[in-house]
Structures are given as structure tokens and as C-alpha cells.
Design a protein around this motif. Structure first.
Motif, PDB file in Angstrom:
ATOM      1  N   UNK A  99       0.766  -1.229   0.000  1.00  0.00           N
ATOM      2  CA  UNK A  99       0.000   0.000   0.000  1.00  0.00           C
ATOM      3  C   UNK A  99       0.800   1.283   0.000  1.00  0.00           C
ATOM      4  N   UNK A 100       2.085   1.199  -0.302  1.00  0.00           N
ATOM      5  CA  UNK A 100       2.869   2.418  -0.364  1.00  0.00           C
ATOM      6  C   UNK A 100       2.570   3.128  -1.678  1.00  0.00           C
ATOM      7  N   UNK A 101       2.052   4.355  -1.571  1.00  0.00           N
ATOM      8  CA  UNK A 101       1.588   5.062  -2.762  1.00  0.00           C
ATOM      9  C   UNK A 101       2.730   5.729  -3.503  1.00  0.00           C
ATOM     10  N   UNK A 102       3.726   6.167  -2.742  1.00  0.00           N
ATOM     11  CA  UNK A 102       4.786   6.940  -3.360  1.00  0.00           C
ATOM     12  C   UNK A 102       6.039   6.096  -3.518  1.00  0.00           C
ATOM     13  N   UNK A 103       6.355   5.793  -4.749  1.00  0.00           N
ATOM     14  CA  UNK A 103       7.572   5.033  -5.014  1.00  0.00           C
ATOM     15  C   UNK A 103       8.302   5.716  -6.156  1.00  0.00           C
TER      16      UNK A 103
END
Ligand SMILES: Nc1ncnc2c1ncn2[C@@H]1O[C@H](COP(=O)(O)OP(=O)(O)OP(=O)(O)O)[C@@H](O)[C@H]1O
Ligand SMILES: Nc1ncnc2c1ncn2[C@@H]1O[C@H](COP(=O)(O)OP(=O)(O)OP(=O)(O)O)[C@@H](O)[C@H]1O
Ligand code: MOO
Ligand SMILES: [Mg+2]
Ligand SMILES: [Mg+2]
Lengths: 356, 224, 259, 224, 356
Positions: free
Chosen positions: A244-248
Motif C-alpha cells: 500500500x505504499x503510494x509513493x515510489x
């Protein structure tokens, strides 16, 4: 003692499915993009699909071994498999479908009467637990999606399998019912001595129900890790995304303690040791914290150039770019209430995920 | 009018359908589950064979196999004391051989149309192959299977050529309705022939409609 | 319209049952099976068998009727017939040669005529047997398997017409077929036995085959099957068929006694 | 050996199966979609009827219907100049009538086994009933339908009794293989009979296996 | 102008389905418990199920009218319906399934060549948008659940319906893909002039995608409301529950501005007008705020007796009871980070939902 050891290889149309993992007692969650082979893996364990080579075994039995030419029938594997499309028997009522799951003890051992009684009771219990009262005599075509899924779940649990394989067990249920049944399943699984594998698209579900989590890339397992640890330190880009990490962003090391996120045009300072294979960094949307204009912090602060706002019931999402070097979008999530667009945001360097 | 042909025909057709039904299904199941595609096609061809032979000729071959003087017929006679040719059992034999292809073929088509996931589901639930067959595969292929059953029954009831050859046309013993009709027609007694035809038609009509009704009732679950 | 007399047949049957019960004490009851050409079925069933059973209360007769060729095969394959009556000598001779029928018992009992027929309402103006060439389509029995076909072929060959006729002939697999094809106008003309033609009024007889066209007349031989377990009774039945009483019945149905 | 029966039989069976196949399917579709349960059962009974009649008797009825003196036969003769009885078309007619019930029944069973949701999906996508039929219902019932087709073809190839009656047995014109076999057998020429039987068997075997192969290729989507 | 007016009645096995609503342009979300009749409602609109009585119409056409004996075929309704179990054609490849959705203009109007070209192009575009590349020639049995769902969605969109009915359009997709496709669908629907109805179990999805929301009880619509308004003031108990309110208690008025939540044994003070039909109150788990021990506030403060804690990736949930009068459980949700069990919690009285 390992309760389930899986190591096989199977040619699929677009890629090879190559799985290799072992688990002890407990529950394993599988996260993976659509079509990466999650259902196929479960089918292989259940004995519905035969792999090309490899070995699958539990502590007690060898299910499959290409070298020794062992390939147990699904019946002998005692594996409960919840089909993604339920596979209810259209010719049986709800009650009969559930009763079909009951594995009979050897016929002669028990008196027929009592057994019949027994069956009826077990079925009745499950119908209540899965809130299917009143539908006992309904046929599957006349059930709603959620009712079908619940029937299928009940049918599997009644068969008392050694291993449980659940393919998206709650996908067709509304959030309220889902939570209730998750608790129900959680309790049932606590008394369940075998291991279970749960495929889900809902990371919260995995987090809640599973002690371990496996992340699958296209056709293979990338990580197998304790759930808590994985969610905190995903280590791999795919893992970060799926938890669920949105910023990559792609990242490169530009100084002893400095990393540049090339997609965003931002530099971050890290005090930890930076791994060699670093190639991405990730920041969870919740981890951006609005910084006061007069905030004294200088490191890991980004001036905000807002690009969009969307509001979900209890939180709002800000899409922004680096004001000084506008490039890719970043997401920031905030609880409702403090709905003000900040000038700058700050991120705690310990919250920055360093990914391979 | 002589009523014995009616009784004989009913007995024959019933006995034959019971056998044909189960054996046809068994063959269908066996062939459907064959691994080897070529063997499968060959078996299929063999099982469809009796259909292309003119019934009389099929009767000839049967007579050559089951005649009291031929090894198999002799074996049955000597060891079981059963005389096959020219007895009631011969009418049944003829009906079976001539209707089996229909039962087999229909059942096979029906089995192939059942969603294999249902069978897998049964297996993972620990159901034996036997109960998977009877409780899942069979009921879900029922439409097609009953179609086959109806075809086979009707064919058995109407079987004439092979019966006349291997069972003979012995009034009161092997004279089935179709043979009786034929005899009447041959004697120019159209009146009598029509009576028998009527009985034949009514009988088959009743059975076919009855079977349809059973399907209808049984398949509640498929109706929406 | 078939020739039969139901009321009479029923009467004889009724009396027979009474008598059988009486005489059963005296003699062992016997069941005979007669295998006879299909064209004999009605004379047997309606008249001859009841008559015979009345005379011999201990004997019950059942019949199986089919084409002679088929019956021949069936006897070869062991059907438990006691008496065989064929519609041609060919089948009987074969069985005698194979010792399946007792040579001594064979009697050439009846003679049948072959006749040219057309539909009753036919507009074709046929007068003589040789007018068969005027018909466009002809229905014959298959010379290979149907006795009347053999005779038809023989007659036509002797008349020098076979090649012409066979080119437009349908070779029926049994007599019923030929009769119906003619009656329904599928075929303009056909050749059958006189006895067959007499079973229906939908066809009319044009002419008998000329006497010299057949080397041997169409003979119906009867004999006792060698394997019979009731030879005595069987012989009794064969003898009965030769009595004037029985011949009279046959003649009622259009047969002629062979002399 | 005379080769004309082979040709005639092949032509007859091919012509008949083309007709039977489509008409049988059409009947099946029509009956399956009937609203009224009772009418449905009656129609089903009627369509299954030719199967219970001994072929010879069925031949009779055909003769009575299509004979040149009867209204229908007369109509054909007067208006189209076609004489049905005793012609090649009669062999086809006999084959059609005797094989139609099998095609109809098998297709019906097959249609009933198709998941109705697929049809609904087609409808909401705006597909015409025509293309829903050909692109969804038909391909998904293919196993069963082809089973029916194989049955019907084999039956047509083997049809004897009705053919002999309505088409006659005219060498080179209406003598099909079964009739030729019968003649040989009846004449005791087993040698000649075996030859024809062999041809008959090989022929039907080829076609049946061919049809199986087509199904196999066509149904790739069903294999896992 | 109303774009879709629905008013019908249909006997089901366990209850009567009685729907009555009208919507203008835009998107309607339907929320409802499993088995309450959501799919049935869509099927009725699509013309797959015929109601017993009633009238269904769009601005342009009458779909169904029992009085006038109108009952259009599904074809004529031009309604795109996403089946809950996808209903892909097993005999067609992915590409063919999608192409099957194309409604052809009258054959003769166009040259065949160009049309064929056109079809191929449309299909190609959709395959890309729905990330199905490489699967064009795969048959449905060989697709994963998510791939099937995407194919079905593409098939429906290509048929250019006037009305879109989507039954749980994203249930089989992983969260990452889901969000991407939601955005994709959102954009497509913006250019879509008709109205669309979306059934979902995911309230966030409804919140994001739908302008209006309808809440269904067993067999009938309880509320039809603007989405934002509904989520803020659910008004009905079921609505509160389905929009994700965890804490709901029976309530009774005990003073001019006092309400007692009987399930929890707590009293609350409300300054707003209290509706007559009040029978429940609801408090969202996020709305409980930890109160300092020395907090001066006296009203709407509950002393905490903790009963359990569960942790989801980004938040933790505290289960507690009223310390002074322990009765039913209440849920409180907090972002991670501040993981300390408070002595007391407070709730802003404006956040308390008064429900019928
Ligand atoms: N029978 C099959 N033969 C060959 N390939 C298949 C078969 N079934 C599925 N596949 C392919 O294998 C891949 C993995 O499928 P699988 O069903 O395991 O996906 P999944 O991870 O469960 O996805 P989802 O989350 O969408 O259900 C997919 O790309 C699919 O197209
Ligand atoms: N064909 C039918 N005939 C009679 N009753 C039916 C039929 N199909 C469904 N039902 C019943 O109608 C009710 C509503 O079904 P529906 O499929 O609309 O539920 P739903 O709201 O879509 O639920 P879910 O969210 O679980 O899919 C259910 O109780 C179901 O058992
Ligand atoms: O085709 Mo037959 O030999 O009349 O049953
Ligand atoms: Mg899957
Ligand atoms: Mg639903």
C-alpha cells in the motif's frame, strides 16, 4: 517442523511459475498483482493442476514429487480450496452443498443414524455462523454473490482439511459482513492446527489475519516474511507497492547520506546504512507531515506545489509536486478535519523505505 | 387383438434401457476420461458402429456370435443354461446393441459440457470419484443424459431388424410390437397394423413425456 | 381386406381349451414350433393351427413367420423349430443338404403362381404378362433373397425380357414392400405371388406368368427339422397339412395343390 | 464388386446430415424456448416419434405421405415435376426422417446445459438473437450437438428399412450400402457382404473420427 | 430531466423487492448488505429479470411498463451490465470477447473493410487500457480472476451503452490495479453522457466514483442521497453502518438535550435539535479523540476501560467500554504513531450521528 513445503515449476502461457517456500504452522497471506499466479499456486498445492517438476509436501505426507513420481489425488491431500468463483454445485441446495463437504468416517464405524444426525447438526451450525439462515433450500443460481461465497466457505470448513487455501475469501462481501466473518474465520483458524494460505487483494485483511506474508512477482515469490516486519520494511519495490505504499520513485545515491528520488526531483538525507542494491525509495502517503512555514527543520522538507485533492469519507488525499523542481506526483493522506493545504511537508527519515 | 406383443415390448424395452442406460453412461465416462486422444477417437468410433449397420445385418452378426452353435452362445448355454438366440433375452440383446450408441454418445456429449471446476471442487472436498460422479457430474449432465435415455428407450422400443434376426418372430415369446406391426402389414391387415402402431406410439409418447416431466421436476435448480 | 374369419377362429380356440384340459391326463402335452414363410401366416394362424389343435388336443402349435431365407439362417443357427415350410425349394434343398431337415419328410405341398400386378386404379393399359416392358418402373422381389424374386427373374429371363426389365426394376427386400410400392404407385407394375396379390384390393392382377416361362413351378415344400425333439408330433402336423381338409384351406387363400 | 452403393450412400448421408443438422438444431432451439411446459412436452414427444417406429413401418407412412397418389407427393410431382418415391431424393428423405430425432434430442439436451447467464450477457451487449445463437449458444453446446450430429450421420448412413420402402432398391440409383449389404447377406454371399460392411464401417469410422477431431480442435478453449 | 426512473416490485423467495428511485445524469452508487437485492435490481433494469409490476424508463425510452404491457428486450435497452461473475464467453478469446461487445452500425452503411479495421483498433485500445496485453488470444478458463473482470469491463465499455450497470466492478483486483482502473473508469465516465449505476462493497469506491448513493435495506431502497451528504449525515441506522460507522447503539432521549446510548451505557449531550424518530446514535471510530487526564471538558467524555487492540498497517483500533458503566464495546481508530491507550476519550457533539 515445516508444515508445508512447496517447490515447483510450471510452464504457463506467458511465463514460468516458479514457487519455492516453506511455512510452519500459522497463516500465510499472499499478495500479488492480478495474474501473477496466485490462484495457480493454490491449485497446484490442492492437486488440481500438476506442476512440471518439483516437490510439494506437508510434515505428514508428500503431495507431489516429480523425481519419485508421487502425485497424490486431491482427495488424499485433505486440502480445503476455496475457488475464486466458488464452484458451488448447481444441483444442490445450500444445505446439501455444505453437507457435501463432510468427510465421512469409514461407513461401518459409526451407526448411520447418529451420523446423519451429526451431519444435519454440523450443517445447521455453519449455516448460522455464516448467516445463511432461510437459504438452506435455495439453489446456487438463486443466491447473491456474497451468499455464494459464504456457502463455499462453509462447505470447505466443514470438510476439516489439514491445509486451508482461500482464494479471496471475502471479496464478494460488504464491509460490515466482511469484518464479522473475518473475526469468525480468525477464531476458527485459531483452533485449526494445520496451516492456511490466504490470497487477498485487501492488504488490511492479510495484515489482520496472517502471521506471514508472501509477495509474488510475475510467476515467483519475491519475499516471504513475517507480516508485521514486511509491512514496516518492505525491502522490495513490489512489496512496498502491494502493502500500500503510494509513493515510489526510482532513486540513486548521490552522497554518503544523500539519496535522490529521480522521479520526484527531491533529495533525502538518511542516517541509516544505505544498502548497495538500493534502486527505489518509497514513502507512505500517511507519512508526509505538514510542516509549519516557520519550521526550523531543513532536511527532508519539501515545498508543496499542489496538483489535486480527492476526498474519501474519513481522509483526504493531496497530490503534490516539488515546488522547486516539479516532476512526478506525490500523494499525501491526511485525516479529515485538518483540511488545509500545507506550504511544506516533512517526512521523518526513519519512515523512508529503502527498496531494491 | 393379441396383447402379448405389448407386454413383450414393454418388458424388452424396460430391461434394455436399464442396461443401456448404465452401460452407456459407463462407456461415456470411460471414454471421456481417456488420456490418449487417439485411443479415445478409436473407441468412440467402435462404440458408434452399430448405428451404421442395417439392423438386419447387425442381427446377422449377433446371431453369428450368440447362436447356440457358436462358442459364446454355447458357453452361455452350457454354463448358465441360458439360451440367448431365439428367446426373450435375444430381444433384449438386440435392443441393447442397437440403442447403446445413442446412450453412449449423448452421455459423452453431456459429460463434456459440465464445468470441470465442479469436479475439482468435489475432489478437494474429499469426495470419492464415485460420489463425485453420482452427485456432481451426473446431475449436472442430466439434460443431455436424459436426452440420450429417451433416444435409447425409443430406439429399443422400435427395434425391428436385429430382433427379427436374432430373436425370431415367435408369437407370444419374441414377437415385439414392431414385429407384430410388420406381420400385420405383411398380411395386408392394415387395420390390425394401425392398432399396434397406435399402441406403440402412445406407449413411447407416454414414456418420453414422463421422462421429460421427471427432468422438469428434477431440474428445479436450473430454473430461474 | 384380408381373408380371415375371426369369429370362427375364436370358437375353435375356445373349444380347444376345454378339450386340452380333458385329454391332458391321457397324453403328454407337446408344443410344436412351425417356421413358415411370411405368406403362410394367415392361413396358419386363422385356420390350420386351430383345426390341428382341435384334432390333437395335447399339441400346441406356435409359429414364427418371416422370409424363407431368414428362416433358413435361423434354422442353421439353431432355432428350435420343429417344422419348416419354405416359399421356395432353394432354401429347403440347402437345409436338406446340410441334414438340418429330414429328407424323407419333405413334401412339395403347394404351388403358387407368379402374377403381374398394377395398382387397382392404374391407367396403364397392361393386358399380358409381357406388357411389363411398358411400365416405367417395376417392383420385383430381390432374386438373391426373396423367393418370388427368383421366380420373377427366371420367368423374365426365359421370356427374354430380363435385361430390359432389370434396368428399371427396384428389387424389394420382401414381398410386402413390392405390394405396397405398386399399390401406392411408386412402381407402375410388379410381380408377386398370386396369394400375396389376394391380400389386398389395392392392386389388380393383370396376368399369370406364362406356363412355359418357369422350368419348375413355384413350390412350397414342408419338412420336419432334424433337431426337433417332437418328431412324432411334427410329422403329424406335416401329414395334417397334406389332408384334403387343409388343402381346401390353402386353396381358399389362393394356393394350388402341387400334384 | 459394384461401387455405386458407396457413392449413393455417401451422397445420401451427406445430403441428409446437412439438412438434419440444421433442422434438428432449429427444432431443438424452438422447443427449448417454448414457454408452455405442456406444449413443450407434446412437441418433444412428436419429434422423438420416428425413433419408435420400426423403420419399415416409418417407410410405410412416408410412402403414404409422399406417394404419387397422395396430396403431398402429387403436389411435388405436379408443381416441381419431382417424383419423390423411388428416386435418390427418397433415400435422402428416409435418412432425414429416421435421423432427425437423434439430432433434435441431442441438440436439445446440449442447449439446456449451457449457462443462461451467457445468453443474458449477449443480450445486454446488444447482440441479435441470431448472433447470440451462432456465437454463444451453439459453440458452447458444441460437444452435445456434435454428438447428435455423429449419431444422426451414422443413422443416416445405416438407414435401411425406410429407404427400402420408399426409395426402393434400384441398383445404381437408390441402392445404398445397407441395402447392398442386406442383399448379399440374404443371398448367403457372406464374402460380398463383408466387403460392403467393411466399407460401411470404414466410412462411418472415418467420418466419426473426423468429427471427433474437429470437436477436439475446435474446443481448444475448453482444455486446461 | 430524469435519465433513469425505476419503480417496480418483484417477489423473491424470501422477501419482496420493491424499488423506487429516479436519477439524473451522473453516477449512482448502491450500498447494501449481501443478499439485499442489489444485483437483482440491476438485472431488472437490464431486462434479464422481469418484475411483477411497475415501470422502468429512461428519458428517451420506456423499458418496462406493466400497465402498458411494454417490456423491451435487453438488446433494445442499450444497457451495459457487468455480471457479478463476469459471464465471459468461454468459446471466445479475450479479444473476441471484447469485440463481441461492439454494436455494429447498420451493416450496409459502412464499408466492411473499414469497419473491420475499426473493430480491431477499438479492441486494441481497450486491451491496452485494461492492461490485458499478451492475453488477447487467451481463453477465459485460462485467465486469472482479475483478468476476467477486466475483460468483462472492457467488453461492456466497447458496447457504448446508454446506461452502465456495474456489479462490483473491481472486487477481483488488487488494490494497486484497482486504483488505476478506478481512475481510468472515472475518466471514461466523465465523457459518458448517460447515467451509470455501480454496486460495490467498498464504500471508498462509491465515495470516489459516485455523485449519488442509494442505500438498500432488505428488498427496498432506504435512502437516495447525494454521496457527500449521505456520508456526513447518514440519517438512517443502515446507512450509517454501510458508510462505515463502526459504533452504533440504540438510543433514547432522556432530557431536553441528553441522549442515552443504551448499548454502551453512556449519555451524550447534543445542542442540535433532536429528531422525533431518533432511535439510534452512531459515532465513527475516527471521531473518538483521546482526552487528556486533566482535560477540563466534562460533556461527552467517556472514561476508557480497554478491551482489545488490533493493528492494521497504518492505524490501530482500540476496543473499549465505559469504565463507569461497562456494557457494549466501542471502537476507536487512531493513526499509528500515537499508540497510547488514553484514560478518557472525547467526542465532538457535532460528530455524533442521530439516526432513525
Ligand atoms: N489453465 C491455464 N493454462 C495456462 N495459463 C493459465 C491457466 N490459467 C491461468 N493462466 C495464466 O496464468 C497466470 C496466473 O493466473 P492466476 O489465476 O494464478 O492469477 P492470480 O494471481 O490468481 O490473479 P488474480 O488476482 O487476478 O486472480 C495468468 O496470467 C493466467 O493468464
Ligand atoms: N433467481 C432468483 N429467484 C429468486 N430469488 C433469488 C434469485 N436470485 C437471487 N435471489 C435472492 O434474492 C436476494 C437478492 O439477491 P441479489 O443477487 O440481488 O443480492 P445482492 O444484493 O446482489 O447481494 P451480494 O452483495 O451478496 O451480491 C437474495 O436473497 C437471493 O437469495
Ligand atoms: O432398418 Mo430395419 O432392418 O427395418 O429395423
Ligand atoms: Mg486468482
Ligand atoms: Mg450481487
Amino acid at each position: 517442523m515445516k508444515k508445508l513445503q512447496v517447490d515447483f515449476r510450471k510452464r504457463l502461457k506467458n511465463f514460468d511459475l516458479q514457487m519455492n517456500f516453506a511455512m510452519e504452522e500459522g497463516r500465510l497471506g499472499i499478495l500479488g498483482a492480478s495474474g501473477c499466479g496466485k490462484s495457480m499456486t493454490l491449485k497446484t498445492i490442492a492437486g488440481i493442476v500438476t506442476p512440471d517438476t518439483g516437490r510439494i509436501e506437508t510434515g505428514k505426507t508428500v503431495f507431489y514429487d516429480s523425481a519419485e513420481k508421487v502425485n497424490l489425488t486431491p482427495q488424499k491431500r485433505k486440502v480445503g480450496y476455496l475457488f475464486q468463483n466458488y464452484a458451488l454445485f448447481p444441483n444442490m441446495t445450500v444445505a446439501d452443498n455444505i453437507a457435501a463437504g463432510i468427510r465421512h468416517a469409514k461407513r461401518k464405524d459409526k451407526r448411520h443414524r447418529t451420523e446423519k444426525q451429526n451431519v444435519r447438526e454440523q450443517v445447521k451450525n455453519l449455516i448460522e455462523q455464516f448467516q445463511l439462515q432461510g437459504l438452506e433450500n435455495q439453489y446456487p443460481v438463486k443466491l447473491s454473490g456474497g451468499q455464494q461465497q459464504r456457502t463455499a466457505l462453509a462447505r470447505i470448513l466443514v470438510s476439516r482439511p489439514d491445509i486451508l487455501l482461500l482464494d479471496e475469501p471475502f471479496s464478494a462481501m460488504d464491509s460490515y459482513l466482511r469484518e464479522e466473518l473475518q473475526i469468525e474465520l480468525d477464531n476458527r483458524l485459531k483452533t485449526f492446527s494445520g496451516c492456511s494460505v490466504i490470497v487477498s487483494h485487501d492488504r488490511d485483511e492479510i495484515y489482520k489475519l496472517c502471521s506471514h506474508t508472501m509477495i509474488m512477482g510475475e510467476g515467483s515469490n519475491i519475499i516471504f516474511e513475517e507480516t508485521k516486519k514486511l509491512f514496516n520494511q518492505p525491502r522490495y519495490m513490489q512489496a512496498a507497492r502491494l502493502t500500500g505504499c503510494k509513493n515510489i520513485s526510482k532513486a540513486e545515491r548521490v552522497g554518503p547520506r544523500t539519496i535522490r528520488a529521480t522521479d520526484w526531483g527531491v533529495e533525502f538525507c538518511i542516517d541509516r546504512e544505505i544498502p548497495k542494491q538500493l534502486s527505489y525509495i518509497g514513502i507512505r502517503a500517511h507519512d508526509f507531515i505538514p510542516a509549519d512555514v516557520n519550521d526550523q527543520r531543513r532536511e527532508n522538507v519539501i515545498p508543496v506545489f499542489p496538483c489535486g485533492i480527492t476526498k474519501a469519507p474519513f481522509e483526504w488525499t493531496l497530490l503534490f509536486q516539488n515546488k522547486e523542481n516539479p516532476k512526478g506526483n506525490m500523494w499525501m493522506k491526511q485525516e479529515r478535519g485538518k483540511e488545509q493545504i500545507p506550504e511544506k511537508v516533512w517526512v521523518d527519515q526513519s519512515k523512508i523505505l529503502l527498496l531494491e | 387383438m393379441d396383447f402379448s406383443p405389448i407386454l413383450i415390448s414393454m418388458k424388452t424395452a424396460s430391461a434394455a434401457i436399464v442396461f443401456t442406460f448404465f452401460v452407456g453412461i459407463a462407456f461415456a465416462y470411460w471414454v471421456v476420461n481417456m488420456k490418449h486422444e487417439k485411443v479415445k477417437m478409436v473407441c468412440d468410433g467402435l462404440l458408434t458402429l452399430p448405428l451404421v449397420l442395417p439392423p438386419t445385418v447387425a442381427g446377422f452378426f449377433l446371431l453369428y456370435v450368440f447362436g447356440v452353435k457358436r462358442p459364446i452362445g454355447k458357453f452361455f448355454l452350457d454354463f448358465f443354461g441360458v439360451k440367448i438366440a431365439f428367446s426373450w433375452s435375444a430381444t433384449v440383446l438386440a435392443a441393447i446393441i442397437m440403442s447403446l450408441p445413442m446412450m453412449y454418445r449423448s452421455a459423452r456429449g453431456a459429460f463434456e459440457q459440465v464445468d470441470p471446476n465442479l469436479l475439482y471442487a468435489g475432489r478437494t472436498l474429499g469426495m470419492s470419484e464415485w460420489s463425485i460422479f453420482w452427485r456432481i457430474l451426473f446431475p449436472n449432465a442430466l439434460s443431455g443424459i436424459l436426452s440420450g435415455g429417451i433416444l435409447a428407450f425409443a430406439r429399443g422400443l422400435g427395434e425391428f431388424g436385429a430382433t427379427a434376426m436374432i430373436a425370431g418372430n415367435i408369437a407370444g415369446r419374441t414377437q415385439t410390437l414392431p414385429l407384430a406391426v410388420y406381420s400385420k402389414v405383411a398380411a395386408g391387415d392394415m387395420q390390425g397394423a394401425y392398432q399396434y402402431v397406435l399402441i406403440l406410439v402412445v406407449l413411447s409418447f407416454l414414456v418420453v413425456t414422463g421422462m421429460n416431466y421427471v427432468t422438469y421436476i428434477y431440474q428445479r435448480y436450473n430454473r430461474r | 381386406g384380408a381373408k380371415k374369419d375371426d369369429s370362427k377362429a375364436d370358437d375353435t380356440k375356445a373349444t380347444k381349451t376345454e378339450e386340452t384340459t380333458e385329454s391332458a391326463k391321457e397324453e403328454e402335452p407337446v408344443t410344436l414350433m412351425v417356421a413358415a414363410a411370411a405368406s403362410l401366416q394367415y392361413s396358419y394362424e386363422d385356420k390350420l393351427i386351430p383345426m390341428f389343435e382341435k384334432e390333437n388336443p395335447n399339441i400346441t402349435v406356435t409359429g414364427t413367420y418371416d422370409s424363407s431365407g431368414k428362416l433358413q439362417t435361423q434354422i442353421e443357427e439353431g432355432i428350435e423349430a420343429d417344422v419348416f415350410m419354405s416359399a421356395a425349394t432353394k432354401q429347403m434343398n440347402t437345409l436338406v443338404d446340410e441334414s438340418l431337415v429330414d429328407k424323407d419328410t419333405v413334401v412339395d405341398l403347394l404351388e403358387n403362381k407368379i402374377v403381374l400386378i398394377t395398382a387397382a386404379d392404374s391407367t396403364l393399359d397392361l393386358k399380358e404378362f409381357t406388357d411389363i416392358t411398358k411400365a416405367q418402373t417395376v417392383a420385383l422381389g430381390d432374386p438373391e433373397s426373396v423367393p418370388v424374386g427368383q421366380y420373377s427373374k427366371e420367368a423374365l429371363t426365359n421370356l427374354g425380357l430380363w435385361d430390359e426389365v432389370s434396368a428399371k426394376a427396384s428389387l424389394g427386400t420382401n414381398v410386402t414392400e413390392v405390394l405396397n410400392q405398386v399399390a401406392e404407385g411408386s412402381a407402375d407394375a410388379g410381380i408377386v405371388y398370386a396369394t400375396d396379390a389376394a391380400t389386398t384390393d389395392k392392386v389388380k392382377v393383370i396376368a399369370e406368368a406364362p406356363a412355359d416361362s418357369l422350368a419348375e413351378p413355384a413350390i412350397y415344400p414342408v419338412g420336419v427339422v432334424t433337431a426337433s425333439k417332437n418328431k412324432e408330433a411334427a410329422q403329424k402336423f406335416v401329414d395334417f397339412l397334406g389332408t384334403g381338409e387343409a388343402i381346401a384351406v390353402f386353396e381358399d387363400y389362393g394356393f394350388i395343390q402341387n400334384k
